[in-house]
Scaffold this motif. Structure first.
Motif, short mmCIF file in Angstrom:
data_model
loop_
_atom_site.label_atom_id
_atom_site.label_comp_id
_atom_site.label_asym_id
_atom_site.label_seq_id
_atom_site.Cartn_x
_atom_site.Cartn_y
_atom_site.Cartn_z
N ASN A 75 -14.16 35.32 1.31
CA ASN A 75 -14.95 36.48 1.69
C ASN A 75 -14.27 37.27 2.72
OD1 ASN A 75 -16.77 38.59 2.55
ND2 ASN A 75 -18.64 37.24 2.43
N LEU A 76 -13.78 38.43 2.30
CA LEU A 76 -13.01 39.14 3.17
C LEU A 76 -13.75 39.30 4.43
CD1 LEU A 76 -11.41 42.06 0.70
CD2 LEU A 76 -10.33 39.79 1.44
N ARG A 77 -14.86 39.55 4.34
CA ARG A 77 -15.65 39.79 5.78
C ARG A 77 -15.62 38.68 6.73
NH1 ARG A 77 -18.54 44.21 5.69
NH2 ARG A 77 -18.55 45.59 3.73
N ASP A 78 -14.97 37.52 6.16
CA ASP A 78 -14.70 36.33 7.24
C ASP A 78 -13.61 36.36 8.00
OD1 ASP A 78 -17.31 35.19 6.50
OD2 ASP A 78 -16.22 33.93 5.06
N VAL A 79 -12.77 37.44 7.59
CA VAL A 79 -11.54 37.87 8.36
C VAL A 79 -11.83 37.89 9.87
CG1 VAL A 79 -11.64 40.20 8.18
CG2 VAL A 79 -9.19 39.09 8.37
N ARG A 80 -10.65 37.10 10.47
CA ARG A 80 -10.46 37.08 12.02
C ARG A 80 -9.79 37.62 12.60
NH1 ARG A 80 -10.31 31.21 14.16
NH2 ARG A 80 -8.73 30.90 12.60
N SER A 81 -10.00 38.94 13.31
CA SER A 81 -9.12 40.07 13.74
C SER A 81 -7.95 39.28 14.52
CB SER A 81 -9.73 41.25 14.47
OG SER A 81 -10.61 41.86 13.60
#
Length: 256
Positions: A160-166
């Motif tokens: 899920n792209l929304r799980d990306v960690r900045s």
């Protein structure tokens, strides 16, 4: 080879359905389901379309690939379809990872969701990796110094792209720009995009709309191949290097 009979039976069981329940779901007779599963008849194209829609899998995957070793978690969403993306294991039940060779990295954009393309990639064992689906990618250019051109990054698939960690570095596969390795920042709420930032300040940062992102892989470990002679950098030697890296990391963990 046509695997449709075996696949229909296996996918039905994954859903926990009897033949009669599946028949009701697809508005057909139980005997027809039985005929397809036993290989007494092949589904016509309209039936294949129904199975494809119901199981949310491409028709060619249903027909040409043996899905009998797959579980629900062996399928990963790509766009609006699910494609076969198995975590393969060796006889000792250790996860194997695919190595994308430098020469065919450009072709990865065409084959990333093709089970046959993924299947032919060299596979190696890295027992020290955390859980999850991993793949090894070649790095091009010097935008992520000190990571040098020709290095390999082993990365974990992000569902899920929304799980990306900045602030973490990722392999990003995009529809327009192919495969790149950058530090990523979440700008989904602001711009419906991810910000890709190179560590080498001679390069510019840029935004990529999430609609263009095909895959995202989070950095796990890397190996710098610059110290090796180019003639030695075959897939077999890359695999050996990565496996030796695994041994070194395991030894380090015991010391800590």
């Amino acid at each position: 080879m046509n695997y449709i009979a075996k696949n229909i039976r296996h996918l039905r069981k994954l859903k926990g359905h009897t033949q009669e329940q599946l028949a009701e779901e697809l508005t057909m007779t139980r005997s027809k389901i039985g005929s397809y599963e036993e290989g007494r008849s092949d589904p016509p194209i309209d039936m294949l379309i129904q199975f494809s829609t119901y199981f949310n899998l491409p028709i060619d995957v249903l027909v040409k690939n043996d899905l009998s070793y797959a579980t629900d978690t062996s399928f990963i969403e790509i766009g609006n379809q699910r494609v076969l993306f198995p975590i393969t294991v060796d006889p000792d039940n250790t996860d194997l990872i695919e190595v994308v060779p430098v020469k065919s990295s450009a072709g990865y954009l065409l084959g990333y969701d093709d089970p046959e393309y993924i299947e032919q990639l060299e596979k190696i064992k890295l027992p020290f990796l955390p859980t999850g689906k991993h793949r090894a990618f070649p790095i091009k250019g010097d935008s992520m110094l000190p990571m040098k051109d020709g290095s390999y990054v082993v990365a974990k698939y992000v569902e899920n792209l929304r799980d990306v960690r900045s602030g973490i570095s990722y392999i990003v596969v995009t529809a327009n720009d192919g495969m790149t390795y950058k530090r990523v920042y979440d700008k989904i709420e602001e711009r419906n995009a991810l910000l890709l930032v190179p560590d080498n300040k001679n390069y510019q940062s840029y935004h990529v709309p999430i609609t263009e992102i095909l895959e995202l892989w989070e950095f796990t470990c890397s190996i710098n191949t610059q110290e090796y002679d180019e003639r030695d950098l075959k897939i077999s030697s890359i695999a050996l290097m990565l496996n030796q890296l695994g041994v070194e990391l395991k030894a380090l963990e015991k010391m800590m």
